[in-house]
Design a protein around this motif. Structure first.
Motif, short mmCIF file in Angstrom:
data_model
loop_
_atom_site.label_atom_id
_atom_site.label_comp_id
_atom_site.label_asym_id
_atom_site.label_seq_id
_atom_site.Cartn_x
_atom_site.Cartn_y
_atom_site.Cartn_z
N SER A 77 0.84 -1.21 0.00
CA SER A 77 0.00 0.00 0.00
C SER A 77 0.87 1.24 0.00
O SER A 77 0.45 2.31 -0.44
CB SER A 77 -0.87 0.07 1.26
OG SER A 77 -1.48 -1.14 1.51
N ASP A 176 -8.05 4.03 3.91
CA ASP A 176 -7.13 2.90 4.02
C ASP A 176 -7.84 1.78 4.78
O ASP A 176 -8.14 1.92 5.97
CB ASP A 176 -5.86 3.36 4.75
CG ASP A 176 -4.77 2.29 4.77
OD1 ASP A 176 -5.08 1.10 4.55
OD2 ASP A 176 -3.60 2.67 5.02
N TYR A 179 -7.15 -3.28 7.30
CA TYR A 179 -7.64 -4.28 8.27
C TYR A 179 -9.09 -4.67 8.05
O TYR A 179 -9.71 -5.27 8.92
CB TYR A 179 -7.45 -3.72 9.70
CG TYR A 179 -5.99 -3.44 10.00
CD1 TYR A 179 -5.13 -4.48 10.34
CD2 TYR A 179 -5.47 -2.16 9.87
CE1 TYR A 179 -3.80 -4.25 10.57
CE2 TYR A 179 -4.13 -1.91 10.11
CZ TYR A 179 -3.30 -2.96 10.46
OH TYR A 179 -1.96 -2.72 10.68
N THR A 203 -4.67 -4.36 1.13
CA THR A 203 -3.33 -4.95 1.08
C THR A 203 -3.39 -6.46 1.25
O THR A 203 -4.34 -6.98 1.86
CB THR A 203 -2.44 -4.34 2.18
OG1 THR A 203 -1.15 -4.95 2.13
CG2 THR A 203 -3.02 -4.53 3.57
N SER A 205 -1.02 -7.76 2.96
CA SER A 205 -0.07 -7.91 4.06
C SER A 205 -0.67 -8.40 5.38
O SER A 205 0.05 -8.86 6.25
CB SER A 205 0.63 -6.57 4.35
OG SER A 205 1.41 -6.17 3.26
N LYS A 206 -1.97 -8.28 5.56
CA LYS A 206 -2.53 -8.56 6.87
C LYS A 206 -3.37 -9.85 6.83
O LYS A 206 -2.83 -10.91 7.06
CB LYS A 206 -3.34 -7.35 7.36
CG LYS A 206 -2.52 -6.04 7.34
CD LYS A 206 -1.51 -5.92 8.45
CE LYS A 206 -0.36 -4.96 8.19
NZ LYS A 206 -0.68 -3.56 7.97
N ARG A 214 4.82 -8.05 -0.70
CA ARG A 214 4.60 -6.64 -1.01
C ARG A 214 3.57 -6.47 -2.12
O ARG A 214 3.91 -6.22 -3.28
CB ARG A 214 5.91 -5.92 -1.39
CG ARG A 214 7.09 -6.12 -0.47
CD ARG A 214 6.78 -5.78 0.98
NE ARG A 214 6.32 -4.41 1.12
CZ ARG A 214 5.24 -4.06 1.81
NH1 ARG A 214 4.51 -4.94 2.44
NH2 ARG A 214 4.88 -2.81 1.87
C1 LIG Z 1 -0.07 -2.54 7.73
C2 LIG Z 1 -0.75 -1.39 7.11
C3 LIG Z 1 -0.72 -1.21 5.73
C4 LIG Z 1 -0.02 -2.19 4.85
O1 LIG Z 1 0.97 -1.64 4.10
P1 LIG Z 1 1.68 -2.55 3.00
O2 LIG Z 1 2.63 -1.59 2.39
O3 LIG Z 1 0.61 -2.97 2.04
O4 LIG Z 1 2.31 -3.70 3.69
C5 LIG Z 1 -1.40 -0.14 5.18
N1 LIG Z 1 -2.08 0.71 5.95
C6 LIG Z 1 -2.15 0.56 7.27
C7 LIG Z 1 -2.96 1.50 8.08
C8 LIG Z 1 -1.47 -0.48 7.89
O5 LIG Z 1 -1.52 -0.60 9.23
#
Ligand SMILES: *Cc1c(COP(=O)(O)O)cnc(C)c1O
Length: 344
Positions: A77, A176, A179, A203, A205-206, A214
């Motif tokens: 992100s 954003d 989550y 994302t 990532s979570k 990535r």
């Molecule tokens: C963890 C997180 C992301 C993720 O970022 P990446 O670059 O996709 O890993 C984005 N926004 C928030 C608020 C987060 O906590």
């Protein structure tokens, strides 16, 4: 009337993007590719990846219910955050408005791009008021940043207030939703059709358990996505990431399972933490982490580090004095945390 051209920097609006070999050729099946100065050996790593990640987007379209031309994919992100500044904000002229506290990258990217970063403090329940946010804007405000569920507070923002901001602000609103897969609250994705000024970030990532690859997503009008695609590096999502993301997306039920387990673990963890004598408050959460206020966050943090358990000390963040942010881990990780805390 909403005018994208009025919001986009002039140099970006007029930008003639780099045209790669893979951009120029997209016709019928070919057998011999001698157009990109690639090496014919070392397959499958010898070829440049698809700059527009078409296969990946065709799967995401089904998973997210958003058409391909409304999806941007980036190197996390973080790339989508940085590009927002580069597309919309003239350095040393424009500004953005964000809630506080929130995710740190919005400010870091503002600083990198020499864009003024204005904040409006959340209330005691970590909620915001659309009117206050709008009052902080002026003619040079290009972006309003919202994060729901918010980091580091964990709560979802009030949906009606978010809609009010989207409806009343004449610039870009970025929500954003890193989550969102953990949240009770629904994604704002379905609002995209009615709101040409809305960008939604998600994302892998979570909830998707793929922070290492990535891969971040931005959903917005096709006009905004086209501009994002002009500005990004041509091959911003590498082949390994595209392949691994496709493999992860084949199994969305696995993600549902992880989310269910993590939400159960979250309840269990919160219950145990609430019973600790030095814990003053556990704040409501809609994410895979929670914020808790303790008597002495620094001492508690240092103690946990000594026990080999790392949480995030947020005591120096606005409104988060003596607060720790704790990620929900696996059953055994959470047990380690709880037993360490019980001996603090
Ligand atoms: C963890 C997180 C992301 C993720 O970022 P990446 O670059 O996709 O890993 C984005 N926004 C928030 C608020 C987060 O906590």
């Amino acid at each position: 009337m909403f005018s994208l051209q009025q919001l986009v920097r002039k140099n970006i609006w007029e930008l003639a993007p780099y045209s790669s070999a893979r951009d120029e050729y997209s016709g019928k099946e070919a057998r011999v590719f001698l157009d990109a100065n690639e090496n014919p050996y070392n397959t499958p790593y010898n070829r440049y990846p698809d700059p527009l990640q078409r296969e990946l987007k065709s799967v995401l379209k089904k998973v997210k219910g958003v058409p391909e031309n409304m999806i941007f994919l980036g190197n996390g992100s973080d790339e989508a955050i940085d590009i927002a500044y580069r597309v919309f904000c003239n350095p040393d002229v424009d500004n953005v408005v964000a809630i506080a506290p929130t995710y740190g990258m919005y400010k870091v990217c503002a600083d990198i791009n020499a864009v003024e970063y204005r904040t409006v403090l959340l209330d005691d329940h970590f909620q915001f008021s659309a009117d206050k946010l709008l009052a902080a804007c002026d003619a040079n405000t290009k972006i309003i940043w919202l994060c729901s569920p918010n980091n580091p507070t964990g709560n979802s923002l009030n949906r009606d207030e978010m809609l009010k901001v989207i409806n009343q602000f004449e610039g870009i609103v970025i929500i954003d939703e890193a989550y969102i897969d953990f949240a009770q609250q629904l994604s704002m994705r379905q609002e995209l059709v009615n709101h040409p000024n809305l960008i939604i970030l998600q994302t892998m990532s979570k909830a998707w358990g793929s922070a290492a690859i990535r891969l971040g997503m931005a959903f917005a009008s096709s006009d905004i996505i086209n501009i994002y695609n002009k500005v990004k590096y041509p091959y911003n999502v590498n082949q390994l990431t595209q392949a691994q993301a496709l493999s992860a997306l084949k199994d969305p039920f696995e993600v549902d399972k992880w989310v269910r387990i993590l939400l159960d673990e979250r309840s269990r963890l919160i219950q145990a933490v609430q019973e600790l004598p030095f814990v003053e408050e556990v704040f409501p959460t809609d994410a895979n982490f929670f914020l808790t206020r303790v008597k002495d966050a620094q001492r508690c943090y240092d103690y946990l580090v000594n026990q080999g358990v790392i949480v995030r000390n947020r005591t120096r963040v606005q409104l988060c004095h003596n607060c720790l942010r704790i990620t929900v881990g696996s059953n055994s990780e959470n047990n380690e945390l709880i037993s360490a805390l019980r001996q603090f």
